[in-house]
Design a protein around this motif. Structure first.
Motif, mmCIF file in Angstrom:
data_model
loop_
_atom_site.group_PDB
_atom_site.id
_atom_site.type_symbol
_atom_site.label_atom_id
_atom_site.label_comp_id
_atom_site.label_asym_id
_atom_site.label_seq_id
_atom_site.Cartn_x
_atom_site.Cartn_y
_atom_site.Cartn_z
ATOM 1 N N PHE A 124 0.823 -1.199 0.000
ATOM 2 C CA PHE A 124 0.000 0.000 0.000
ATOM 3 C C PHE A 124 0.863 1.258 0.000
ATOM 4 O O PHE A 124 2.059 1.227 0.315
ATOM 5 C CB PHE A 124 -0.946 0.023 1.210
ATOM 6 N N GLU A 125 0.250 2.377 -0.331
ATOM 7 C CA GLU A 125 0.895 3.680 -0.302
ATOM 8 C C GLU A 125 0.013 4.648 0.471
ATOM 9 O O GLU A 125 -1.210 4.477 0.525
ATOM 10 C CB GLU A 125 1.101 4.205 -1.734
ATOM 11 N N ILE A 126 0.624 5.685 1.056
ATOM 12 C CA ILE A 126 -0.145 6.652 1.832
ATOM 13 C C ILE A 126 0.251 8.069 1.410
ATOM 14 O O ILE A 126 1.298 8.298 0.810
ATOM 15 C CB ILE A 126 0.067 6.471 3.350
ATOM 16 N N ALA A 127 -0.611 9.028 1.741
ATOM 17 C CA ALA A 127 -0.361 10.428 1.425
ATOM 18 C C ALA A 127 -1.177 11.295 2.375
ATOM 19 O O ALA A 127 -2.159 10.845 2.974
ATOM 20 C CB ALA A 127 -0.736 10.730 -0.020
ATOM 21 N N LEU A 128 -0.759 12.553 2.503
ATOM 22 C CA LEU A 128 -1.497 13.499 3.337
ATOM 23 C C LEU A 128 -2.542 14.258 2.531
ATOM 24 O O LEU A 128 -3.283 15.070 3.079
ATOM 25 C CB LEU A 128 -0.520 14.483 4.007
ATOM 26 N N GLN A 129 -2.574 13.996 1.225
ATOM 27 C CA GLN A 129 -3.631 14.507 0.367
ATOM 28 C C GLN A 129 -3.845 13.497 -0.746
ATOM 29 O O GLN A 129 -3.058 12.576 -0.903
ATOM 30 C CB GLN A 129 -3.243 15.870 -0.212
ATOM 31 N N ASP A 130 -4.908 13.655 -1.500
ATOM 32 C CA ASP A 130 -5.212 12.683 -2.536
ATOM 33 C C ASP A 130 -4.267 12.894 -3.724
ATOM 34 O O ASP A 130 -4.586 13.545 -4.710
ATOM 35 C CB ASP A 130 -6.671 12.813 -2.978
ATOM 36 N N GLY B 191 0.345 12.163 -4.727
ATOM 37 C CA GLY B 191 1.687 12.117 -4.160
ATOM 38 C C GLY B 191 1.892 10.960 -3.208
ATOM 39 O O GLY B 191 2.507 11.105 -2.148
ATOM 40 N N TYR B 192 1.383 9.787 -3.573
ATOM 41 C CA TYR B 192 1.453 8.619 -2.696
ATOM 42 C C TYR B 192 2.888 8.117 -2.560
ATOM 43 O O TYR B 192 3.676 8.135 -3.514
ATOM 44 C CB TYR B 192 0.550 7.516 -3.214
ATOM 45 N N THR B 193 3.210 7.613 -1.374
ATOM 46 C CA THR B 193 4.543 7.099 -1.104
ATOM 47 C C THR B 193 4.446 6.068 0.011
ATOM 48 O O THR B 193 3.357 5.789 0.526
ATOM 49 C CB THR B 193 5.485 8.241 -0.690
ATOM 50 N N SER B 194 5.578 5.464 0.362
ATOM 51 C CA SER B 194 5.561 4.427 1.397
ATOM 52 C C SER B 194 5.525 5.002 2.802
ATOM 53 O O SER B 194 5.206 4.310 3.756
ATOM 54 C CB SER B 194 6.795 3.523 1.260
ATOM 55 N N TYR C 158 -4.561 9.392 3.463
ATOM 56 C CA TYR C 158 -5.177 8.665 2.363
ATOM 57 C C TYR C 158 -4.365 7.409 2.060
ATOM 58 O O TYR C 158 -3.134 7.435 2.115
ATOM 59 C CB TYR C 158 -5.251 9.546 1.116
ATOM 60 N N VAL C 159 -5.069 6.349 1.721
ATOM 61 C CA VAL C 159 -4.416 5.059 1.483
ATOM 62 C C VAL C 159 -4.893 4.481 0.160
ATOM 63 O O VAL C 159 -6.079 4.554 -0.171
ATOM 64 C CB VAL C 159 -4.738 4.052 2.611
ATOM 65 N N ARG C 160 -3.983 3.933 -0.616
ATOM 66 C CA ARG C 160 -4.363 3.189 -1.812
ATOM 67 C C ARG C 160 -3.419 2.010 -1.983
ATOM 68 O O ARG C 160 -2.295 2.014 -1.483
ATOM 69 C CB ARG C 160 -4.310 4.071 -3.055
ATOM 70 N N MET C 161 -3.887 1.015 -2.714
ATOM 71 C CA MET C 161 -3.026 -0.110 -3.054
ATOM 72 C C MET C 161 -2.059 0.324 -4.148
ATOM 73 O O MET C 161 -2.408 1.097 -5.035
ATOM 74 C CB MET C 161 -3.862 -1.302 -3.536
ATOM 75 N N LYS C 162 -0.828 -0.191 -4.086
ATOM 76 C CA LYS C 162 0.151 0.128 -5.128
ATOM 77 C C LYS C 162 -0.366 -0.351 -6.479
ATOM 78 O O LYS C 162 -0.894 -1.459 -6.592
ATOM 79 C CB LYS C 162 1.485 -0.549 -4.821
#
Length: 614
Positions: free
Chosen positions: A570-576, A578-581, A596-600
Motif C-alpha cells: 500500500f501507499e499513503i499520502a497526506l492529500q489525494d 503524491g502517494y509514497t511508502s 489517504y491510502v491506496r493499493m500500489k
C-alpha cells in the motif's frame, strides 16, 4: 547338524522355482474391514557376504524390491522379513549383526536383530514397521539387508566367516487401499464453507498447491482425497513449514493432523494445528512437525468446520459436523535438516509472519520446542519456546527500516527491525523468544560510533508497550508493564551466515539494541477518531489507484517530527495524490491529519489487511 548342502536342499524345497526375485500376491479381509494384501520377494542370486564391525555399503548391499499395484494409493501396514546366517570356520553365531533398511527413505530398523538356531545356523524372522507408510500406486519399495560380523577371522568382505544363505532372505509386505476414516458432515460445503485454497511448501521445490475454489464433493459430502493427485510434499521432523489457506467464510476454523503411525485414526497426539481461524482472505499459516513423528510417507488431513463463535472445542478428524470440508494429502517426513535462512523483510515495509496455534492440543508447546513464525517461503522471522504455555493462535509482525540505522529519542542506535508477537491469549508468564536478524543489519549497527555494539553478544531488547491513557489514546513508552523494560540475551546463534539471539520475555513489541539501558522511544500520543483500533486501517476489495479508506489522526509529537509507514503493498499520502511508502508528520502540538491510502498500482487487487505504523 545342517551342512551348507543340506540347507540349500531345504531352501530349494520350500522356495522353488529358483528365480532372481520370486513374488506372490495373497488377498484376504482384515484391518478395519479393508482388503488386506501381501507382496513377497525372495533373494535368490547368491549367498550374501558380511563385513567386519561396520555396515559396509560396498559389501552386503543386495536389495529386494516389491512394487505396489498401479492406481490409487496404498498403506503398507507391516513388513515381515526372514533370513538365515551361517557361521563358518572360526565364526560363531553370537558374532552376527544385521538390520533391514528401506532405501526409499533411508530408514533403518531401530535395533539390530536377534535370531534363534543351532549348529552354526541362526534363523531370523520378525515383523517390522520400517516399510510402513502411504505410497502412490506403482511405487517400488527397495529393501537393503545390512549384515556384519564382530570378529575378524578372514579380513574384508567375504562369505568365508559369516554369510546369508542364498534364497533364505524373504520380504513380505502387507498393505491395504489407503482409504482413511471418512469425515462426516450433514451439510458440507452446500452453504459455501469450502477450503477454496490450500498449499503447503516443503523443502526445496517440493510443494502442494491446490486452488480448488468452491469445488466440493457431494459424495462423500464435504470430503476430497487428494493423495493421488499431488506428490507427497517433503517435510522434516522438528521443523516448521508454511502454506496458505482460504475458505468460503470468515467463521471457518481449520485443524490439521498427520497420521504418523499410519493407522487411519488421526489421534489427538497427531494434531499439529488446532482450530486456526482462516476466512475469505488467503492466510499464511505454519505447522510444526514434532520431532517424535516417524519418518516416511503419511497422510495429512486438513479439516475445516464452520462455527459462528470462536472455536473453543477440539475438532476431531472423523466426528460429524454440520458445515465444512475436509481434504487429505500426503507428506514425506525425513530426519535430514533442511537449509533455512533469515527472512530479510522488505525495507520500509511492515510484514505479517505465518500464524499457527501453540497449545497442548496442537502438540508444540513443550519446553525446548522452538516453533518458528516465518515468511511465505519458510524463512525465519522469530521463534517461540512457549515452555508449556498455551498462547493458541499466534503470529508476529515485523518492520525493517529503510536507510541508516535508527536512533531513539535519546540518540541511541537500534537494530533496523522490530518485531511484535501477537497471541490469541496474552500470557503474563515469561517464555523464550528467538529473534532472527541479518548479519548486514548487525554490521550496520556496529559501524555507528557510540552504538555500544561490537558483536552479537552486545544485543539486548527493549519491550515497548502501548499503555492506554483514555479512550483510544495510547502513550508509547520505554517502560515494561511487567518489569525493568530491558531483556538480556541468554543465547546466540548463526543461521546461514545471519544471526539470532534468545531472550526471555512477556509478549508484545520489541526493539533490538546494545547497552543495558532500555530504549526510549518518542513519546507519542495518538488518537484515531475513525477506527476503534489505534493506527488500524482495514482494506477490503481495494482497487488499484483508488482510495480505499481515509482516516483522521489527532496526535501530539512532543515537538519532534514522526513518520507514518504504509503497510506492505500500500501507499499513503497526506492529500489525494503524491502517494509514497511513508509520510512525515511535522512537529506540532495538537492537530489533525487525514491520511489517504491506496493499493500500489503494481499489486493485483485482493482483500487485504494492514496497519499504519508510526
Amino acid at each position: 547338524m545342517f551342512s551348507e548342502e543340506d540347507w540349500d536342499n531345504l531352501v530349494q524345497t520350500f522356495f522353488m522355482p529358483k528365480l532372481p526375485v520370486f513374488l506372490t500376491l495373497l488377498l484376504f479381509l482384515t484391518i478395519n474391514g479393508y482388503t488386506q494384501s501381501t507382496l513377497t520377494a525372495t533373494y535368490t542370486l547368491a549367498d550374501l557376504p558380511t563385513s567386519y564391525n561396520v555396515y559396509d555399503p560396498g559389501c552386503s548391499n543386495a536389495t529386494l524390491s516389491v512394487t505396489l499395484p498401479a492406481g490409487g494409493s496404498y498403506q503398507v501396514t507391516n513388513t515381515s522379513v526372514e533370513y538365515a546366517i551361517q557361521a563358518l570356520g572360526g565364526g560363531n553365531r553370537s558374532e552376527q549383526r544385521s538390520q533391514l533398511v528401506l532405501q526409499n527413505t533411508n530408514t533403518a530398523e531401530a535395533a539390530e536383530a536377534s535370531g534363534t538356531g543351532g549348529a552354526g545356523f541362526q534363523s531370523y524372522s520378525r515383523n517390522t514397521t520400517v516399510g510402513n507408510g502411504i505410497y502412490p500406486g506403482g511405487t517400488t519399495l527397495n529393501f537393503l539387508l545390512r549384515v556384519k560380523r564382530t570378529v575378524e577371522v578372514t579380513p574384508g568382505c567375504n562369505t568365508s566367516v559369516q554369510k546369508v544363505i542364498n534364497s533364505s532372505w524373504i520380504i513380505t509386505i502387507t498393505y491395504i487401499p489407503a482409504y482413511s476414516n471418512i469425515p462426516i458432515y450433514t451439510n458440507g460445503c452446500s452453504m459455501g464453507d469450502s477450503i477454496s485454497y490450500f498449499s503447503l511448501k516443503g523443502t526445496g521445490s517440493s510443494v502442494i498447491y491446490n486452488p480448488s475454489g468452491s469445488n466440493c464433493n457431494t459424495s462423500p459430502i464435504g470430503y476430497s482425497d487428494y493423495t493421488t493427485l499431488f506428490a507427497p510434499v517433503n517435510i522434516v521432523k522438528g521443523e516448521c513449514f508454511t502454506g496458505f489457506m482460504k475458505t468460503g467464510s470468515n467463521d471457518n476454523y481449520a485443524t490439521i493432523w498427520i497420521d504418523a503411525n499410519d493407522n487411519n485414526q488421526f489421534e489427538d497426539n497427531e494434531r499439529i494445528l488446532d482450530n486456526l481461524q482462516i476466512g475469505t482472505v488467503k492466510k499464511l499459516y505454519s505447522i510444526y512437525i514434532p520431532s517424535t513423528m516417524l519418518t516416511g510417507i503419511h497422510r495429512l488431513r486438513v479439516r475445516m468446520i464452520y462455527t459462528p463463535l470462536r472455536a473453543v472445542h477440539l475438532t476431531h478428524a472423523n466426528n460429524s459436523y454440520s458445515r465444512g470440508e475436509t481434504e487429505d494429502y500426503l507428506v514425506n517426513i525425513s530426519s535430514t535438516p533442511s537449509a533455512r535462512q533469515v527472512a530479510p523483510g522488505t525495507p520500509g515495509a511492515f510484514l505479517l509472519s505465518s500464524e499457527t496455534t501453540i497449545s497442548t492440543s496442537s502438540n508444540n508447546n513443550a519446553i525446548g520446542t522452538w516453533v518458528m513464525l516465518m515468511d511465505s517461503i519458510n524463512r525465519y522471522i522469530v521463534g517461540i519456546d512457549a515452555g508449556g504455555l498455551n498462547t493458541y493462535a499466534t503470529k508476529a509482525k515485523f518492520y525493517t527500516h529503510n536507510g541508516p540505522p535508527r536512533m531513539d529519542y535519546n540518540s541511541t542506535y537500534y537494530l533496523d527491525r522490530n518485531i511484535q508477537v501477537i497471541s490469541q491469549y496474552q500470557n503474563l508468564n515469561y517464555f523464550n523468544i528467538r529473534f532472527f536478524f541479518l548479519n548486514a543489519e548487525l554490521t550496520a549497527l556496529i559501524s555507528q560510533p557510540g552504538s555500544g555494539v561490537t558483536s552479537v553478544f552486545d544485543i539486548n531488547c527493549t519491550k515497548t508497550c502501548r499503555i492506554p491513557l483514555s479512550g483510544n489514546s495510547y502513550y508509547q513508552t520505554e517502560e515494561d508493564n511487567f518489569g525493568s523494560g530491558i531483556s538480556f540475551s541468554f543465547g546466540f546463534g548463526l543461521l546461514a551466515g545471519d544471526r539470532y539471539i534468545d531472550v526471555q520475555v512477556k509478549g508484545d513489541n520489541f526493539f533490538l539494541h546494545g547497552g543495558t539501558i532500555p530504549l526510549i522511544q518518542n513519546p507519542i500520543n495518538v488518537r484515531n477518531v475513525v477506527s476503534t483500533n489505534v493506527n488500524k486501517l482495514n482494506f477490503a476489495n481495494t482497487v488499484c489507484d483508488g482510495i480505499s479508506e481515509a482516516q483522521t489522526f489527532i496526535y501530539y509529537t512532543n515537538g519532534v517530527s514522526i513518520k507514518a509507514y504504509a503497510p506492505d503493498n500500500f501507499e499513503i499520502a497526506l492529500q489525494d495524490g503524491g502517494y509514497t511508502s511513508r509520510v512525515t508528520l511535522q512537529p506540532t502540538t495538537i492537530t489533525g491529519h487525514t491520511i489517504y491510502v491506496r493499493m500500489k498500482p503494481s499489486v493485483v487487487p485482493d482483500s487485504a489487511d494492514g496497519e499504519i505504523i508510526l
